[in-house]
Design a protein around this motif. Structure first.
Motif, mmCIF file in Angstrom:
data_model
loop_
_atom_site.group_PDB
_atom_site.id
_atom_site.type_symbol
_atom_site.label_atom_id
_atom_site.label_comp_id
_atom_site.label_asym_id
_atom_site.label_seq_id
_atom_site.Cartn_x
_atom_site.Cartn_y
_atom_site.Cartn_z
ATOM 1 N N MET A 93 -24.443 -19.717 -35.140
ATOM 2 C CA MET A 93 -23.266 -19.834 -34.266
ATOM 3 C C MET A 93 -22.044 -19.149 -34.872
ATOM 4 N N LEU A 94 -21.962 -19.175 -36.196
ATOM 5 C CA LEU A 94 -20.769 -18.652 -36.863
ATOM 6 C C LEU A 94 -21.047 -17.324 -37.555
ATOM 7 N N GLN A 96 -20.595 -14.252 -36.569
ATOM 8 C CA GLN A 96 -19.618 -13.174 -36.415
ATOM 9 C C GLN A 96 -18.524 -13.267 -37.472
ATOM 10 N N GLU A 97 -17.857 -12.150 -37.693
ATOM 11 C CA GLU A 97 -16.784 -12.150 -38.687
ATOM 12 C C GLU A 97 -15.576 -12.903 -38.145
ATOM 13 N N MET A 98 -15.021 -13.753 -38.980
ATOM 14 C CA MET A 98 -13.854 -14.543 -38.579
ATOM 15 C C MET A 98 -13.093 -14.958 -39.834
ATOM 16 N N ASP A 100 -11.294 -17.365 -42.687
ATOM 17 C CA ASP A 100 -11.782 -18.548 -43.392
ATOM 18 C C ASP A 100 -11.361 -19.829 -42.678
ATOM 19 N N PHE A 102 -10.512 -20.301 -39.497
ATOM 20 C CA PHE A 102 -11.170 -20.496 -38.200
ATOM 21 C C PHE A 102 -12.612 -20.929 -38.413
ATOM 22 N N ALA A 106 -14.037 -24.283 -37.020
ATOM 23 C CA ALA A 106 -15.150 -24.213 -36.071
ATOM 24 C C ALA A 106 -16.343 -25.020 -36.588
ATOM 25 N N GLU A 109 -15.636 -28.631 -36.206
ATOM 26 C CA GLU A 109 -15.732 -29.048 -34.804
ATOM 27 C C GLU A 109 -17.196 -29.172 -34.371
ATOM 28 N N ILE A 110 -18.011 -28.227 -34.798
ATOM 29 C CA ILE A 110 -19.429 -28.273 -34.437
ATOM 30 C C ILE A 110 -20.092 -29.516 -35.040
ATOM 31 N N PRO B 68 -15.069 -12.347 -28.295
ATOM 32 C CA PRO B 68 -15.220 -13.772 -27.986
ATOM 33 C C PRO B 68 -15.307 -14.649 -29.232
ATOM 34 N N ALA B 69 -14.871 -15.873 -29.062
ATOM 35 C CA ALA B 69 -15.091 -16.890 -30.088
ATOM 36 C C ALA B 69 -16.531 -17.362 -29.970
ATOM 37 N N PRO B 70 -17.069 -17.982 -31.015
ATOM 38 C CA PRO B 70 -18.409 -18.565 -30.869
ATOM 39 C C PRO B 70 -18.441 -19.516 -29.674
ATOM 40 N N ALA B 72 -19.923 -22.173 -29.125
ATOM 41 C CA ALA B 72 -19.940 -23.612 -29.398
ATOM 42 C C ALA B 72 -18.541 -24.174 -29.649
ATOM 43 N N VAL B 73 -17.577 -23.305 -29.802
ATOM 44 C CA VAL B 73 -16.227 -23.754 -30.167
ATOM 45 C C VAL B 73 -15.442 -24.134 -28.915
ATOM 46 N N SER B 74 -14.643 -25.190 -29.028
ATOM 47 C CA SER B 74 -13.876 -25.659 -27.872
ATOM 48 C C SER B 74 -12.778 -24.664 -27.500
ATOM 49 N N LEU B 77 -9.579 -25.064 -29.753
ATOM 50 C CA LEU B 77 -9.637 -24.411 -31.064
ATOM 51 C C LEU B 77 -9.605 -22.896 -30.902
ATOM 52 N N ALA B 78 -10.376 -22.395 -29.955
ATOM 53 C CA ALA B 78 -10.432 -20.940 -29.757
ATOM 54 C C ALA B 78 -9.039 -20.388 -29.443
ATOM 55 N N PHE B 81 -6.569 -20.063 -32.230
ATOM 56 C CA PHE B 81 -6.787 -18.913 -33.096
ATOM 57 C C PHE B 81 -6.793 -17.594 -32.308
ATOM 58 N N TYR B 83 -8.334 -16.614 -29.618
ATOM 59 C CA TYR B 83 -9.500 -16.201 -28.822
ATOM 60 C C TYR B 83 -9.323 -16.705 -27.383
ATOM 61 N N GLU B 132 -3.254 -16.442 -36.334
ATOM 62 C CA GLU B 132 -3.908 -17.442 -37.191
ATOM 63 C C GLU B 132 -2.832 -18.439 -37.606
ATOM 64 N N ASP B 137 -6.570 -15.176 -45.630
ATOM 65 C CA ASP B 137 -6.712 -15.444 -47.066
ATOM 66 C C ASP B 137 -6.384 -14.249 -47.952
ATOM 67 N N THR B 141 -8.376 -9.136 -45.531
ATOM 68 C CA THR B 141 -8.877 -9.822 -44.327
ATOM 69 C C THR B 141 -7.984 -9.520 -43.127
ATOM 70 N N LEU B 145 -9.953 -7.909 -40.014
ATOM 71 C CA LEU B 145 -10.030 -8.592 -38.717
ATOM 72 C C LEU B 145 -9.172 -7.886 -37.664
ATOM 73 N N GLN B 148 -11.351 -5.278 -36.320
ATOM 74 C CA GLN B 148 -12.280 -5.866 -35.343
ATOM 75 C C GLN B 148 -11.607 -5.935 -33.961
#
Lengths: 221, 363
Positions: A93-94, A96-98, A100, A102, A106, A109-110, B68-70, B72-74, B77-78, B81, B83, B132, B137, B141, B145, B148
């Motif tokens: 699920m995680l 993809q690059e994101m 730290d 997030f 995530a 939350e999962i 897209p965010a994963p 599974a993420v609400s 939260l998305a 950040f 998304y 963010e 960090d 990064t 990102l 991306q």
């Protein structure tokens, strides 16, 4: 130490392994099992936490002197067993690059969406009992996440649970390939990811080692 | 006989406005081009653009989320950040010049400045300072990102059928070396340096040229791309122009509206949708604003979006088949809304400029 195992069908596998042991080597653990996503036998009613009684109510399968309800205060240790969002799936699920932050949010939350998290929270709200958690850790193939991701995710998931006072128990080493994937021969079928009796026995021994429980001589049933 | 004899009812104030309930005002928009239900639509711009994304998803249209965010993420939260907010994680793009800057970076027409802001041990992207909540960090990064996001923006331009852009502000902040910030340094990160940071209240020519260049750049990479412009009806939260904020708001919005008309009148592939007029027209008596007289309330958003879809259906007819029920092999023809995107309906709108309110006098 009074131990309570709460879980879904994977807890049932554990119970099968326990029953396969010679009687004098069986740990005297109480079992509360609710397959089908922690629901009743008909799959309709979810297991309820009664915060007044401090108990989980109405398990369809149980082995306990006190019936179908697991009263939190009765136990010194809980072993939570499930298969929701195993580490391999979370790694996928995680993938993809994101960032730290997030990723951490995530992942938390999962993990928090799992039924076991709610059980752990309910136990922690009234008890300082030790809580161990075991769930399927690694997938059987590398399609969903690469091995490095699985190792990294496993550490993150363990840290998440540790932050909530729960010890994540590692999958028995003998059920893993050298790459860290679950051995196919450790599973009855890929569909339900249930361990074979041998693998379940290893899982049981891993839990016992974690608990360092003295051998029990009593069965509650 | 004179030309006014053949002007339809909608062309007369009394018949179209004065004699009607505000909610019965119709035909506010005559769309130039058809947007098929399955056509990938991307949305960028000021915060009001986010309502478009939400409305498109609710109508089962194909809002394309290129970053897209994963799943599974609400949503909560998305969105926190960045998304599921715009079609890529650019955050708000308030000015056409900022859009042009993002596009030039995405297509390699300009170098991305190396500037990164540091707050404690965390690092902030000056070009989306609130993407963010706690920063990144490392500077690496930030860059990785952002790259991306630039790749996702490229995808948006090259794969979309319609690019929706909501113009938000004329007031802008530049580095003296020529690049633009979405927010004044020192407000949402970084620190303000009067010797480095330059306030520009952009004039018609500057806004117009930037928008023309942005559209030309996108059409170079996707000659079939259609552009739908809107102007954010949301007033400025603060102005650095020296004017009263009300005057500055009207000045800014009037200019953006004029540019939008100029550009849409110049190209058959550019249309303008009057969300600004619908919310702000006196005939609507300010009823579409929240008590702060700035935020657009859900009724207003709903009325705007209903006007959009009604106009589309009136002119081109309703699409027979919702996107979610189309044949599986249609997926090969166009990027489809991600699972995460389809779950985004009720997330709040994100407006970075609201951070400016914190700098105002108390009370």
């Amino acid at each position: 130490m009074k131990v309570c195992v709460i879980g879904n069908s994977h807890a049932g596998s554990l119970l099968g392994a326990l029953d396969a042991l010679p009687e004098d080597r069986r740990p005297a653990w109480d079992f509360f099992v609710a397959p089908n996503g922690f629901r009743d036998k008909a799959g309709l009613k979810a297991i309820v936490h009664d915060s007044v009684r401090g108990a989980f109510l109405g398990f369809p399968y149980y082995r306990s002197d006190k019936g179908a309800d697991a009263v939190i205060a009765d136990y010194d240790c809980f072993i939570l067993v499930g298969a929701h969002h195993p580490v391999g799936a979370i790694a996928g699920m995680l993938k993809q690059e994101m960032s730290d932050r997030f990723r951490a949010a995530a992942l938390a939350e999962i993990c928090q969406t799992t039924r076991l998290y709610r059980f752990a929270q309910a136990i922690r709200s009234t008890s300082t009992a030790r809580i161990l958690l075991t769930t399927r850790l690694a997938p059987t193939d590398a399609n969903r996440a690469d091995v490095a991701d699985i190792a990294r995710t496993a550490a993150e998931v363990a840290a998440f649970w540790a932050g909530h006072g729960v010890e994540l128990i590692a999958q028995p080493q003998a059920t893993l390939t050298p790459e860290g994937l679950t051995r196919m021969e450790a599973l009855i079928s890929v569909e339900n990811h249930h361990f074979t009796l041998d693998a379940s026995t290893l899982a049981l021994e891993t839990l016992r080692a974690a608990l360092a429980v003295p051998r029990a001589v009593r069965s509650s049933e | 006989m004179n030309p006014y004899k053949s002007v339809p009812e909608k062309g007369y104030w009394k018949q179209a406005i004065a004699s009607r309930s505000p909610f019965d005002v119709t035909e506010l928009w005559d769309p130039k081009f058809r947007i098929p239900r399955r056509a990938p639509i991307v949305t960028f711009g000021s915060c009001f653009a986010q309502h478009f994304a939400k409305a498109l998803l609710k109508r089962d249209m194909n809002w394309f989320d290129a970053e897209p965010a994963p799943a599974a993420v609400s949503d909560g939260l998305a969105v926190t950040f960045g998304y599921r907010t715009f079609s890529a994680r650019t955050a708000n793009i308030y000015t056409p010049s900022l859009l042009l800057q993002w596009l030039r970076w995405a297509f390699g027409d300009a170098e991305v400045p190396t500037e990164v802001w540091q707050t404690g041990d965390r690092f902030v992207d000056p070009f989306r300072p609130r993407i963010e909540p706690d920063g990144f960090d490392s500077p690496e990064t930030v860059v990785r990102l952002r790259n991306q996001t630039l790749a996702a923006l490229r995808d948006c331009v090259t794969k979309a059928k319609v690019f929706v852009f909501t113009l938000g502000l004329t007031e802008s902040w530049f580095h003296k070396d020529g690049y633009e910030y979405p927010m004044c340094p020192g407000t949402a990160g970084g620190s303000f340096d009067g010797a480095q940071h330059v306030f520009v209240n952009q004039r018609f020519t500057q806004v117009h040229e930037a928008l023309e260049q942005a559209i030309a750049l996108m059409r170079r990479h996707n000659p079939r791309l259609m552009v739908l412009l809107t102007v954010s009806p949301v007033p400025l939260i603060a102005t650095n122009s020296g004017e009263h904020v009300l005057v500055a708001t009207m000045q800014s919005k009037s200019l953006l509206r004029s540019v939008a008309w100029e550009v849409s009148a110049s190209h058959d592939f550019v249309d303008y949708f009057p969300s600004y007029e619908i919310i702000n027209a006196p005939s609507f008596k300010g009823m579409f604003f929240e008590p702060d007289q700035r935020s657009v309330n859900p009724v207003g958003v709903d009325f705007v979006m209903r006007s959009f879809f009604d106009a589309r259906e009136r002119k081109f007819g309703a699409d027979a088949m919702p996107a979610s029920r189309r044949a599986p092999n249609d997926k090969d023809k166009a990027p489809a809304a991600s699972e995460g995107a389809t779950r985004r309906h009720d997330a709040d709108v994100v407006c970075e400029e609201e951070v400016l309110a914190a700098f105002g006098p108390r009370g």
